[in-house]
Write a protein that holds these residues in place. Structure first.
Motif, PDB file in Angstrom:
ATOM      1  N   PHE A  92       0.823  -1.201   0.000  1.00 22.89           N
ATOM      2  CA  PHE A  92       0.000   0.000   0.000  1.00 22.89           C
ATOM      3  C   PHE A  92       0.866   1.264   0.000  1.00 22.89           C
ATOM      4  O   PHE A  92       0.490   2.277  -0.604  1.00 22.89           O
ATOM      5  N   SER A  93       2.021   1.208   0.642  1.00 24.84           N
ATOM      6  CA  SER A  93       2.924   2.368   0.649  1.00 24.84           C
ATOM      7  C   SER A  93       3.488   2.637  -0.745  1.00 24.84           C
ATOM      8  O   SER A  93       3.615   3.788  -1.157  1.00 24.84           O
ATOM      9  N   ILE A  94       3.827   1.571  -1.445  1.00 26.68           N
ATOM     10  CA  ILE A  94       4.352   1.732  -2.803  1.00 26.68           C
ATOM     11  C   ILE A  94       3.273   2.285  -3.721  1.00 26.68           C
ATOM     12  O   ILE A  94       3.508   3.219  -4.506  1.00 26.68           O
ATOM     13  N   VAL A  95       2.067   1.699  -3.632  1.00 30.34           N
ATOM     14  CA  VAL A  95       0.958   2.190  -4.457  1.00 30.34           C
ATOM     15  C   VAL A  95       0.672   3.657  -4.147  1.00 30.34           C
ATOM     16  O   VAL A  95       0.383   4.455  -5.041  1.00 30.34           O
ATOM     17  N   ALA A  96       0.763   4.026  -2.871  1.00 34.62           N
ATOM     18  CA  ALA A  96       0.511   5.413  -2.461  1.00 34.62           C
ATOM     19  C   ALA A  96       1.452   6.376  -3.172  1.00 34.62           C
ATOM     20  O   ALA A  96       1.035   7.465  -3.606  1.00 34.62           O
ATOM     21  N   VAL A 154      -5.127   7.832 -12.506  1.00 35.59           N
ATOM     22  CA  VAL A 154      -3.790   7.370 -12.897  1.00 35.59           C
ATOM     23  C   VAL A 154      -3.670   7.345 -14.416  1.00 35.59           C
ATOM     24  O   VAL A 154      -2.711   7.883 -14.993  1.00 35.59           O
ATOM     25  N   GLU A 155      -4.642   6.731 -15.079  1.00 37.17           N
ATOM     26  CA  GLU A 155      -4.573   6.614 -16.538  1.00 37.17           C
ATOM     27  C   GLU A 155      -4.748   7.959 -17.226  1.00 37.17           C
ATOM     28  O   GLU A 155      -4.270   8.146 -18.352  1.00 37.17           O
ATOM     29  N   ALA A 156      -5.419   8.895 -16.563  1.00 35.81           N
ATOM     30  CA  ALA A 156      -5.610  10.217 -17.159  1.00 35.81           C
ATOM     31  C   ALA A 156      -4.346  11.056 -17.115  1.00 35.81           C
ATOM     32  O   ALA A 156      -4.206  12.010 -17.884  1.00 35.81           O
ATOM     33  N   ALA A 157      -3.412  10.705 -16.231  1.00 36.50           N
ATOM     34  CA  ALA A 157      -2.258  11.579 -16.020  1.00 36.50           C
ATOM     35  C   ALA A 157      -0.913  10.915 -16.247  1.00 36.50           C
ATOM     36  O   ALA A 157       0.037  11.564 -16.686  1.00 36.50           O
ATOM     37  N   ALA A 158      -0.805   9.654 -15.951  1.00 32.16           N
ATOM     38  CA  ALA A 158       0.504   8.992 -15.951  1.00 32.16           C
ATOM     39  C   ALA A 158       1.047   8.783 -17.359  1.00 32.16           C
ATOM     40  O   ALA A 158       0.309   8.463 -18.283  1.00 32.16           O
ATOM     41  N   GLY A 159       2.371   8.950 -17.493  1.00 32.16           N
ATOM     42  CA  GLY A 159       3.052   8.631 -18.731  1.00 32.16           C
ATOM     43  C   GLY A 159       3.377   7.150 -18.781  1.00 32.16           C
ATOM     44  O   GLY A 159       3.085   6.405 -17.841  1.00 32.16           O
ATOM     45  N   PRO A 160       4.010   6.693 -19.861  1.00 32.22           N
ATOM     46  CA  PRO A 160       4.272   5.259 -20.026  1.00 32.22           C
ATOM     47  C   PRO A 160       5.130   4.647 -18.926  1.00 32.22           C
ATOM     48  O   PRO A 160       4.893   3.515 -18.509  1.00 32.22           O
ATOM     49  N   ARG A 161       6.126   5.384 -18.427  1.00 29.14           N
ATOM     50  CA  ARG A 161       6.980   4.828 -17.382  1.00 29.14           C
ATOM     51  C   ARG A 161       6.218   4.663 -16.067  1.00 29.14           C
ATOM     52  O   ARG A 161       6.338   3.644 -15.390  1.00 29.14           O
ATOM     53  N   LEU A 162       5.456   5.687 -15.710  1.00 25.86           N
ATOM     54  CA  LEU A 162       4.690   5.614 -14.470  1.00 25.86           C
ATOM     55  C   LEU A 162       3.618   4.534 -14.568  1.00 25.86           C
ATOM     56  O   LEU A 162       3.365   3.797 -13.603  1.00 25.86           O
ATOM     57  N   LEU A 163       2.998   4.417 -15.736  1.00 25.42           N
ATOM     58  CA  LEU A 163       1.996   3.373 -15.929  1.00 25.42           C
ATOM     59  C   LEU A 163       2.610   1.984 -15.808  1.00 25.42           C
ATOM     60  O   LEU A 163       1.993   1.068 -15.255  1.00 25.42           O
ATOM     61  N   ALA A 164       3.815   1.828 -16.328  1.00 21.77           N
ATOM     62  CA  ALA A 164       4.493   0.534 -16.236  1.00 21.77           C
ATOM     63  C   ALA A 164       4.750   0.172 -14.782  1.00 21.77           C
ATOM     64  O   ALA A 164       4.557  -0.986 -14.364  1.00 21.77           O
ATOM     65  N   LEU A 165       5.187   1.142 -13.984  1.00 20.80           N
ATOM     66  CA  LEU A 165       5.388   0.912 -12.555  1.00 20.80           C
ATOM     67  C   LEU A 165       4.067   0.547 -11.874  1.00 20.80           C
ATOM     68  O   LEU A 165       4.002  -0.365 -11.040  1.00 20.80           O
ATOM     69  N   GLU A 167       1.330  -0.778 -13.244  1.00 26.13           N
ATOM     70  CA  GLU A 167       0.845  -2.091 -13.643  1.00 26.13           C
ATOM     71  C   GLU A 167       1.672  -3.211 -13.020  1.00 26.13           C
ATOM     72  O   GLU A 167       1.194  -4.334 -12.867  1.00 26.13           O
ATOM     73  N   ALA A 168       2.899  -2.907 -12.646  1.00 26.00           N
ATOM     74  CA  ALA A 168       3.753  -3.925 -12.034  1.00 26.00           C
ATOM     75  C   ALA A 168       3.374  -4.182 -10.578  1.00 26.00           C
ATOM     76  O   ALA A 168       3.420  -5.323 -10.111  1.00 26.00           O
ATOM     77  N   VAL A 169       2.999  -3.124  -9.866  1.00 26.74           N
ATOM     78  CA  VAL A 169       2.766  -3.282  -8.422  1.00 26.74           C
ATOM     79  C   VAL A 169       1.289  -3.356  -8.043  1.00 26.74           C
ATOM     80  O   VAL A 169       0.924  -4.058  -7.102  1.00 26.74           O
ATOM     81  N   LYS A 170       0.407  -2.659  -8.761  1.00 28.08           N
ATOM     82  CA  LYS A 170      -0.995  -2.580  -8.343  1.00 28.08           C
ATOM     83  C   LYS A 170      -1.677  -3.946  -8.269  1.00 28.08           C
ATOM     84  O   LYS A 170      -2.413  -4.217  -7.301  1.00 28.08           O
TER      85      LYS A 170
END
Length: 238
Positions: A92-96, A154-165, A167-170
């Motif tokens: 939850f801390s990482i997702v936060a 998240v999808e409205a704002a995140a770029g490809p790198r942030l989205l990759a992170l 999708e890896a942890v969520k």
């Protein structure tokens, strides 16, 4: 282990992914409880594949924290990972942090973009509130609405790198999120209020406040769920 329904014969290339998704779904939905032993030969037989894709799927699930390896003598005994307060707090801390950064970016979008996003988030949070206040709770719907709320900004704002992170942890947090809405469904008003704070911050274009609001939501959720995990036991079959 619990019975895994047989499927049609998948293509060779698709087999590891299919096995991975099937096992992950069973774990996330609690159909394979914490501590359940996963037997390669049983999974291979029931899914109609060789042990090779099963082994690959188990390795991936272990890397992502769904499965732990419990060595016994000279044999590996992969089992479904326990649900612990420490693991829940870390996830939850990482997702936060990841979602907080996305909310910060969302709050910096042009006014027209923010207004559209705020309208979507408000509608979802209202549905979430009504579902939480219903006499009989649909836990799957509560989870889906909460998931949709967070994923929307998240999808409205995140770029490809942030989205990759993301999708890896969520997905790894999903087991705990489902537990959260099932065990705390009687009072989800704190979550509804924290969602509203995120919406207000994005609407006002206040990046610092938006980021902090998301972090607060996840940290408070971690504390609320952590207290429940402590009270019912870390390896409980919820």
């Amino acid at each position: 282990m619990k019975r895994v329904a047989k499927t049609g014969a998948p293509s060779r290339a698709a087999r590891p992914e299919i096995v991975y998704r099937k096992l992950r779904e069973l774990i996330v939905r609690g159909q394979l409880a914490p501590g359940t032993r996963i037997v390669e030969t049983d999974v291979a037989q029931r899914l109609g594949v060789s042990r090779t894709p099963v082994r690959g799927a188990l390795q991936r699930l272990q890397q992502e924290g769904y499965i732990v390896d419990s060595p016994a003598l000279q044999q590996s005994r992969p089992t479904v990972a326990p649900l612990t307060r420490e693991d829940e707090r870390e996830l939850f801390s990482i997702v936060a942090e990841v979602e907080g950064l996305a909310a910060r970016i969302a709050a910096q979008r042009p006014v027209a973009d923010r207004e559209k996003l705020v309208a979507e988030l408000t509608a979802i949070n209202e549905q979430f509130r009504k579902a939480a206040e219903a006499k009989q709770h649909n836990h799957n719907r509560l989870w889906e609405l909460d998931e949709r709320f967070h994923r929307t900004y998240v999808e409205a704002a995140a770029g490809p790198r942030l989205l990759a992170l993301y999708e890896a942890v969520k997905p790894q947090a999903e087991r705990y999120e489902r537990i959260y809405v099932s065990l705390l469904a009687r009072d989800l008003s704190p979550s509804v209020g924290e969602h509203a704070a995120i919406i207000r911050a994005i609407k006002g274009g206040n990046a610092d406040v938006a980021q902090h609001a998301v972090q607060t939501n996840w940290r408070n959720a971690a504390e609320r769920l952590g207290n429940v995990i402590t009270s019912v036991g870390e390896r409980g079959q919820w």
